[in-house]
Scaffold this motif. Structure first.
Motif, mmCIF file in Angstrom:
data_model
loop_
_atom_site.group_PDB
_atom_site.id
_atom_site.type_symbol
_atom_site.label_atom_id
_atom_site.label_comp_id
_atom_site.label_asym_id
_atom_site.label_seq_id
_atom_site.Cartn_x
_atom_site.Cartn_y
_atom_site.Cartn_z
ATOM 1 N N GLU A 172 -17.643 -127.781 -15.948
ATOM 2 C CA GLU A 172 -16.640 -126.631 -16.104
ATOM 3 C C GLU A 172 -17.896 -125.458 -16.674
ATOM 4 O OE1 GLU A 172 -13.913 -126.127 -14.872
ATOM 5 O OE2 GLU A 172 -13.308 -128.237 -14.810
ATOM 6 N N TYR A 173 -18.638 -125.154 -15.430
ATOM 7 C CA TYR A 173 -19.639 -124.198 -15.860
ATOM 8 C C TYR A 173 -19.222 -122.923 -16.779
ATOM 9 C CZ TYR A 173 -22.949 -120.162 -15.516
ATOM 10 O OH TYR A 173 -23.920 -119.157 -15.912
ATOM 11 N N GLU A 174 -18.148 -122.209 -16.370
ATOM 12 C CA GLU A 174 -17.723 -121.106 -16.889
ATOM 13 C C GLU A 174 -17.497 -120.952 -18.403
ATOM 14 O OE1 GLU A 174 -14.795 -118.664 -14.492
ATOM 15 O OE2 GLU A 174 -16.503 -117.808 -13.504
ATOM 16 N N ALA A 175 -16.542 -122.163 -18.790
ATOM 17 C CA ALA A 175 -16.058 -122.280 -20.034
ATOM 18 C C ALA A 175 -17.144 -122.734 -20.554
ATOM 19 C CB ALA A 175 -14.875 -123.560 -19.729
ATOM 20 N N PHE A 176 -18.108 -123.645 -20.260
ATOM 21 C CA PHE A 176 -19.105 -124.216 -21.124
ATOM 22 C C PHE A 176 -20.139 -122.652 -21.564
ATOM 23 C CE2 PHE A 176 -23.726 -125.329 -21.090
ATOM 24 C CZ PHE A 176 -23.693 -126.173 -22.507
ATOM 25 N N SER A 177 -20.558 -122.199 -20.466
ATOM 26 C CA SER A 177 -21.286 -121.011 -20.578
ATOM 27 C C SER A 177 -20.745 -120.143 -21.543
ATOM 28 C CB SER A 177 -21.605 -120.225 -19.435
ATOM 29 O OG SER A 177 -22.480 -119.235 -19.400
ATOM 30 N N HIS A 178 -19.378 -119.836 -21.758
ATOM 31 C CA HIS A 178 -18.717 -118.767 -22.693
ATOM 32 C C HIS A 178 -18.890 -119.475 -23.878
ATOM 33 C CE1 HIS A 178 -16.240 -115.444 -23.726
ATOM 34 N NE2 HIS A 178 -15.666 -116.250 -24.519
ATOM 35 N N VAL A 179 -18.723 -120.790 -24.379
ATOM 36 C CA VAL A 179 -18.867 -121.229 -25.486
ATOM 37 C C VAL A 179 -20.398 -121.391 -26.074
ATOM 38 C CG1 VAL A 179 -18.639 -123.748 -26.868
ATOM 39 C CG2 VAL A 179 -16.687 -122.736 -25.360
ATOM 40 N N LEU A 180 -21.314 -121.422 -25.204
ATOM 41 C CA LEU A 180 -22.517 -121.434 -25.563
ATOM 42 C C LEU A 180 -23.056 -120.111 -25.636
ATOM 43 C CD1 LEU A 180 -24.738 -123.532 -25.488
ATOM 44 C CD2 LEU A 180 -25.397 -122.608 -23.288
ATOM 45 N N ARG A 181 -22.470 -118.999 -25.264
ATOM 46 C CA ARG A 181 -22.668 -117.634 -25.410
ATOM 47 C C ARG A 181 -22.254 -117.190 -26.684
ATOM 48 N NH1 ARG A 181 -24.140 -114.248 -20.799
ATOM 49 N NH2 ARG A 181 -24.547 -115.805 -18.983
ATOM 50 N N ASN A 182 -20.770 -117.625 -27.171
ATOM 51 C CA ASN A 182 -20.437 -117.385 -28.260
ATOM 52 C C ASN A 182 -20.547 -118.042 -29.614
ATOM 53 O OD1 ASN A 182 -18.252 -118.940 -28.119
ATOM 54 N ND2 ASN A 182 -16.618 -117.810 -27.942
ATOM 55 N N GLY A 183 -21.171 -119.075 -29.412
ATOM 56 C CA GLY A 183 -21.348 -120.028 -30.247
ATOM 57 C C GLY A 183 -20.489 -120.709 -30.956
ATOM 58 N N SER A 184 -19.332 -120.958 -30.043
ATOM 59 C CA SER A 184 -17.976 -121.680 -30.510
ATOM 60 C C SER A 184 -17.448 -120.710 -31.618
ATOM 61 C CB SER A 184 -18.178 -123.059 -31.070
ATOM 62 O OG SER A 184 -18.272 -123.975 -29.889
ATOM 63 N N GLY A 185 -17.475 -119.536 -31.388
ATOM 64 C CA GLY A 185 -16.960 -118.264 -32.225
ATOM 65 C C GLY A 185 -17.755 -117.883 -33.634
ATOM 66 N N SER A 186 -18.888 -118.414 -33.421
ATOM 67 C CA SER A 186 -19.717 -118.173 -34.560
ATOM 68 C C SER A 186 -19.996 -116.383 -34.585
ATOM 69 C CB SER A 186 -21.136 -118.749 -34.465
ATOM 70 O OG SER A 186 -20.776 -120.083 -34.732
ATOM 71 N N ILE A 187 -20.448 -116.075 -33.503
ATOM 72 C CA ILE A 187 -20.827 -114.658 -33.241
ATOM 73 C C ILE A 187 -19.454 -113.735 -33.893
ATOM 74 C CG2 ILE A 187 -21.441 -112.729 -31.566
ATOM 75 C CD1 ILE A 187 -22.987 -114.952 -30.168
ATOM 76 N N LYS A 188 -18.545 -114.165 -33.237
ATOM 77 C CA LYS A 188 -17.201 -113.474 -33.598
ATOM 78 C C LYS A 188 -17.072 -113.438 -34.873
ATOM 79 C CE LYS A 188 -13.604 -113.811 -30.950
ATOM 80 N NZ LYS A 188 -12.300 -114.308 -30.359
ATOM 81 N N ARG A 189 -17.273 -114.571 -35.641
ATOM 82 C CA ARG A 189 -16.924 -114.823 -37.018
ATOM 83 C C ARG A 189 -17.971 -113.843 -37.825
ATOM 84 N NH1 ARG A 189 -15.939 -120.040 -35.713
ATOM 85 N NH2 ARG A 189 -17.934 -120.719 -36.119
ATOM 86 N N ARG A 190 -19.193 -113.799 -37.488
ATOM 87 C CA ARG A 190 -20.263 -112.911 -38.088
ATOM 88 C C ARG A 190 -19.980 -111.548 -37.932
ATOM 89 N NH1 ARG A 190 -23.165 -114.620 -41.873
ATOM 90 N NH2 ARG A 190 -24.035 -116.439 -40.499
ATOM 91 N N ILE A 191 -19.593 -111.119 -36.739
ATOM 92 C CA ILE A 191 -19.098 -109.673 -36.610
ATOM 93 C C ILE A 191 -18.048 -109.325 -37.482
ATOM 94 C CG2 ILE A 191 -17.997 -107.896 -35.050
ATOM 95 C CD1 ILE A 191 -19.444 -109.393 -32.761
#
Length: 654
Positions: free
Chosen positions: A52-71
């Motif tokens: 499942e490339y698209e879902a995995f790539s998104h999770v990789l890009r957002n660090g499983s929500g780490s970036i959103k939490r930091r913002i």
């Protein structure tokens, strides 16, 4: 120092070439001692990606929500919700999101200035966890000097404000702001995660395993714990005909030939020809592909069914050959082709006779049922050459061997994909080969070595064959730590209507993994402190919709397969678990199904994730508390010994 063993002195002389003076050795001791006090890097754990490339790539890009939490932490009071969403999406997909944002911006220069300030601020937060040297290595080459200056400038300092502002203005005036924002976005992604752990099963079900492997090969720090769906592809790449047949059959069963044909450029024409010649008049109803939507015509589905039947029959023959030449696998119960009564269309298994749903077997010789027909031999020979000559596949599999293993112990966490084989009473199973006994850890070490032998031992065909057969066993064997069932009932599901024969009993491990005592035994077996350690496991999706929890054995064992693959989401109710282990503790993220990359970019629909804190430390975890810390302390001791050698005159400074 003169009484020191010659081996130590020889080592110190080698070390002196790298640190040729008291000054340089002392400086490195100071540097390493300081590193020990930095916060540990964030580890990211994923499992069962299944193409499942698209879902995995998104999770990789957002660090499983780490970036959103930091913002949220950094800009909680200075940015609105929509602005925070914009910034997050820009960081995830800078190439595609930037032009979309700029379409609606009235004053691009002012937007660039504001956004650059925001992203530099985030970069500073992330880079504070690393040494300057490590950050410098991560910087994009086109902007490394400028970014380094901005990261370490304090724009609030009165006599530096103009300098800082001038850099930003010049970036904008020279029309480099867009490229600079993209560079900062990828730097933030990289600094967010220190190391990625993939706990098995990149392959099968979804269409993009080859794309995922490309992305992982470009990732800055990654390791694998092989899954059963990985090992069968690894065996296929090595040339195992049984593994090749399984890979193709599974791909056809789920109408997913994208990875085989387009990803790895493996031609199916030899199999198509065989299917047409041998099964051209066969409706092959029981071999119709599963989960097919409207993208395939009736004729295409019929062709895939015939191809699937052709490769399935070959698979059962090839597997039978392995079972016969490897009695140590103890799989005689899986020899089924010789149990078929071709005259009356039945099969007898364990004394019970069943009618068969399909009795058309033109390539099976009842007197020698496990022998390939000449046509099948020709097809398999050509398919084997295609797998072995696929440059992209070989590159990916070599990467899996280089970065992967059967299990991994890292920072008090034991990572493995499937199970630790157990007896029905919950006792860890031990194995005997010849005169040698193997506990669970030794057994997995042996299987790891044999798998490598199956791929790399090209100068010893006997060893290579044993290794390839072992990789097939890991895919389907009853005591395989990657498979975890007593059998793979593929034959029964195809040919026998009685569902009782389809039953695949899980290894007792899955009954006992909720037990704290059993989890502690497993951790001890692998040298992990049961009081501090965790087992991180994948393979079997957690059925959240039925109330199952991924947290087992009072938190000692965590299952992070929640169903990345769309095929499992009806059963699980979610779209995957991932785990974050940062300097404050463990966070488990449960993800809802991912809509699409386009919707994530254009409508800023992120994966909705619920994050649960599993463990939180009062005191921040430092590098000193990790395996890396142990390695650094060992280096410091070596350097201190080198200093002693310099000062005693045993070794001369350069």
């Amino acid at each position: 120092m003169n009484d020191e063993p010659i081996e130590d002195l020889r080592y110190l002389k080698l070390l002196s070439k790298r640190y040729p003076s008291i000054q340089k050795a002392s400086a490195e001791i100071i540097n390493l001692s300081a590193i020990l006090e930095l916060p540990k890097g964030t580890e990211h754990f994923v499992s069962d990606i299944h193409g499942e490339y698209e879902a995995f790539s998104h999770v990789l890009r957002n660090g499983s929500g780490s970036i959103k939490r930091r913002i949220e932490e950094v800009f909680q009071y200075t940015l609105g919700e929509q602005e925070k969403k914009n910034l997050a999406t820009l960081i995830y997909y800078p190439d595609k999101k930037l032009p979309i944002i700029l379409k609606d911006v009235d004053n691009p220069k002012e937007w660039y200035r504001k956004t650059l300030f925001q992203m530099i601020k985030l970069c500073r937060v992330y880079s504070s966890k690393y040494t300057r040297s490590k950050v410098r290595k991560a910087l994009p080459k086109d902007f490394d000097y400028i970014i380094e200056e901005l990261l370490h400038e304090q724009e609030s300092t009165k006599n530096r404000q103009q300098y800082y502002s001038s850099i930003i203005s010049t970036i904008i005036e020279t029309d480099r702001a867009g490229a600079f924002i993209k560079a900062l976005a990828y730097l933030i992604q990289r600094l967010t995660i220190s190391r990625l752990h993939v706990i098995g099963d990149v392959y099968d079900r979804g269409p993009g395993a080859h794309v995922i492997m490309d992305e992982l090969m470009d990732y800055h720090a990654v390791d694998f714990q092989w899954g059963n769906h990985d090992i069968v592809w690894m065996g296929a790449a090595a040339g195992s005909e049984a593994c090749i047949a399984n890979v193709i059959r599974v791909s056809l069963r789920y109408a997913n030939m994208e990875t085989v044909e387009n990803g790895y450029a493996i031609s199916m024409l030899p199999l198509v020809s065989l299917a047409v010649d041998v099964y051209g008049d066969d409706p092959c109803d029981i071999f119709r592909p599963k989960e097919v939507e409207d993208e395939f015509t009736e004729q295409e589905q019929l062709m895939m069914a015939r191809m699937q039947k052709a490769i399935s029959v070959m698979q059962f023959k090839l597997e039978g050959q392995i079972i016969k030449r490897r009695p140590q696998f103890q799989m005689k119960d899986r020899l089924l082709l010789d149990k078929i009564n071709h005259e009356n269309g039945t099969i007898t298994i364990k004394g019970k006779t069943y009618p068969m749903k399909d009795t058309n077997f033109p390539t099976i010789d009842p007197d020698d049922p496990y022998k390939l027909s000449p046509e099948e031999e020709s097809v398999m020979e050509r398919l084997s050459l295609s797998f072995k000559n696929s440059e992209r596949l070989q590159k990916h599999v070599r990467f899996l061997f280089a970065k992967g293993s059967m299990y991994l112990v890292k920072n008090n966490n034991l990572l493995y994909h499937g199970c630790i084989p157990m007896k029905p009473n919950g006792v860890l199973k031990h194995f005997t080969f010849g005169k040698d006994g193997y506990g669970p850890k030794d057994f997995m070490d042996r299987l790891d070595r044999l798998s490598r032998q199956g791929y790399f031992a090209n100068d010893d065909l006997k060893k290579k064959q044993y290794g390839m057969d072992t990789m097939w066993y890991l895919w389907t064997g009853s005591q395989s730590p990657l498979f975890g069932k007593d059998k793979m009932a593929t034959f029964e599901r195809y040919f026998i209507a009685d569902e009782a024969t389809h039953m695949e009993n899980m290894n007792p491990y899955y009954d006992y993994r909720t037990d704290v005592g059993v989890a502690s035994q497993i951790l001890q077996e692998f040298g992990v402190d049961p009081e501090k350690g965790h087992i991180l496991n994948g393979h079997v999706p957690v059925k959240v919709k039925k109330g199952e929890s991924p947290v087992k054995a009072k938190g000692k064992l965590l299952v992070i397969d929640g169903g990345f693959a769309k095929a499992y989401q009806d059963k699980t109710g979610i779209a995957g678990y991932t785990l974050i282990y940062n300097s404050w503790g463990l966070l488990l993220a449960a993800h809802q199904p991912f809509q699409s990359t386009e919707m994530a970019i254009e409508e800023e629909i992120d994966i909705h994730s619920q994050t649960r804190i599993l463990e939180q430390r009062m005191n921040r975890i430092r590098i000193a508390d990790t395996d890396t810390g142990d390695e650094i302390r060992s280096e410091i001791e070596d350097l201190k010994a080198l200093l002693k050698a310099y000062r005693s005159g045993a070794i001369k400074e350069a």
